[in-house]
Enzyme design. Sequence first.
Site, mmCIF file in Angstrom:
data_model
loop_
_atom_site.group_PDB
_atom_site.id
_atom_site.type_symbol
_atom_site.label_atom_id
_atom_site.label_comp_id
_atom_site.label_asym_id
_atom_site.label_seq_id
_atom_site.Cartn_x
_atom_site.Cartn_y
_atom_site.Cartn_z
ATOM 1 N N GLU A 167 0.804 -1.229 0.000
ATOM 2 C CA GLU A 167 0.000 0.000 0.000
ATOM 3 C C GLU A 167 0.838 1.282 0.000
ATOM 4 O O GLU A 167 0.872 2.011 0.990
ATOM 5 C CB GLU A 167 -0.957 0.018 1.208
ATOM 6 C CG GLU A 167 -1.999 -1.064 1.155
ATOM 7 C CD GLU A 167 -3.167 -0.822 2.129
ATOM 8 O OE1 GLU A 167 -3.102 0.136 2.916
ATOM 9 O OE2 GLU A 167 -4.131 -1.594 2.090
ATOM 10 N N GLU A 356 -5.236 -8.499 0.625
ATOM 11 C CA GLU A 356 -5.790 -8.192 1.949
ATOM 12 C C GLU A 356 -7.261 -7.886 1.791
ATOM 13 O O GLU A 356 -7.654 -7.184 0.851
ATOM 14 C CB GLU A 356 -5.174 -6.932 2.566
ATOM 15 C CG GLU A 356 -3.898 -7.108 3.315
ATOM 16 C CD GLU A 356 -3.472 -5.828 4.044
ATOM 17 O OE1 GLU A 356 -4.340 -5.046 4.477
ATOM 18 O OE2 GLU A 356 -2.259 -5.632 4.168
HETATM 19 C C1 NOJ Z 1 -3.830 -2.272 5.312
HETATM 20 C C2 NOJ Z 1 -2.482 -2.558 5.871
HETATM 21 O O1 NOJ Z 1 -1.648 -3.118 4.892
HETATM 22 C C3 NOJ Z 1 -2.494 -3.430 7.109
HETATM 23 O O2 NOJ Z 1 -1.249 -3.341 7.697
HETATM 24 C C4 NOJ Z 1 -3.617 -2.965 8.012
HETATM 25 O O3 NOJ Z 1 -3.570 -3.586 9.257
HETATM 26 C C5 NOJ Z 1 -4.931 -3.237 7.323
HETATM 27 N N1 NOJ Z 1 -4.976 -2.483 6.090
HETATM 28 C C6 NOJ Z 1 -6.161 -2.877 8.140
HETATM 29 O O4 NOJ Z 1 -6.183 -1.524 8.386
#
Ligand code: NOJ
Length: 445
Positions: A167, A356
């Site tokens: 991200e 994710e």
């Molecule tokens: C994106 C992130 O990559 C991760 O580290 C985070 O915990 C999750 N979203 C949830 O917010």
Amino acid sequence: MIKSSDFGDEFLWGVAVAATQIEGAAAEQGKGPSIWDSFAAKSGKIKKGHKLDITCDFYHKYVEDIALVKLLGFKVFRFSISWSRILPLGKEETNPLGIRFYHNVIDECLSQGIVPYITLYHWDLPQALENEGGWTSFSINAAFNAFVSICALEYGDKVKNWIVLNEPFGYTSLGYMLGVHAPGKTGLSNFFPAVLHTALAQAEGGKILRAEVSNANIGTTYSCSEIVPYTQSENDILAAKRVDCLMNRLFIEPAQGLGFPTAGWDVLEKFQLEYGTWRLQERMKFDFDFIGLQNYFPLTVKYNAFIPVIQAWEVKAKSQRKPHTAMGWEINAESFYNIIKQFAAYPNVKNIMVTENGAAYHDKLVNGHVVDAERIEYFKLYLNAMLKAKQEGINITGYMAWTLMDNFEWAEGFNARFGLVHTDFKTLERTIKYSGYWWQEFLKN
Ligand code: NOJ
């Protein structure tokens, strides 16, 4: 009733984690401090002042945790490498114990028949590099490239699946524009150089992996959100376009060889001119084998002249009020489907993995059980939406649930629980939630 076999035998099911969020051992066995260690040490930055020294203690419990991945039936374990565990000062001298730790994690995965996916950068820049300007500094690229090379040479014989960045919009915006994440910098004069060096890092990292790891499967991940204009007024539509440039298009387009999406937003055009990014178009390009999408919520936006630069503001969706997770994020599986389609429309996106997706709820451990029915419903909705996209011909080849166990959720500390496994942060005991058992059943069929 949705079944995992609906996605085909080859589909890869996994679970994702990140070093800072689970490892603990923050200053053990030679690890140097990262920007998150420093950020968490400052008062008022993390809710309730939660710290990073122990988190889930994965550093000492990785055997048990990989056994949980296996028990739940996942084939893939996605984890990240802590840069400052490998290079305590971010460059030059390596830390043999840190290097050994990831060999151990990889070997444990392989001996359990679990496929490791390594993320190279999941937000934990070595503090020593931040002292030189971090992602805003031109020198970050050489340091990152050297780190990628070390990892590729160390682990490339055993690990074929690599994710360069996690991200990029997440850490450049929250960490270098809004200042709510480490390193806590603010303003466009930090954000834009961080964006530029990050766009270079994603491509150069990919090229190094391609050169140094035989048969590598190389991807990178993007946060993505469908952006919906509040009304069909021209102002709202243009506001939504600007937010889309920022949140969805900013990093994938340079990788695709398209440069930054300047046509959608004049501020990006100025950025391009000021930093001469058009000259770097070729360097920012890389042909990824897969694109990792990470989706949690859509955004409805409305034009607002009082908001500097972007002149857009998030509002509640105009249609019926949608349910939200404990993070306040709108649950909307249709928007997941829509954003997958948006990314799949790029001509060079050959293969999509959802790297994710998941939800935080106010879970309670009662008599040894966590009955998280809402999370199970969330997964069913989102999996159905993904199946629809796949059945329409989009090449989606894997899905990784966020996340294995409750962990350190950045500025939210331990307050946001996303895990399929409950973590007791005092005793470090792990308890599989009902959603974990739901996945176990789902993956059998
Ligand atoms: C994106 C992130 O990559 C991760 O580290 C985070 O915990 C999750 N979203 C949830 O917010």
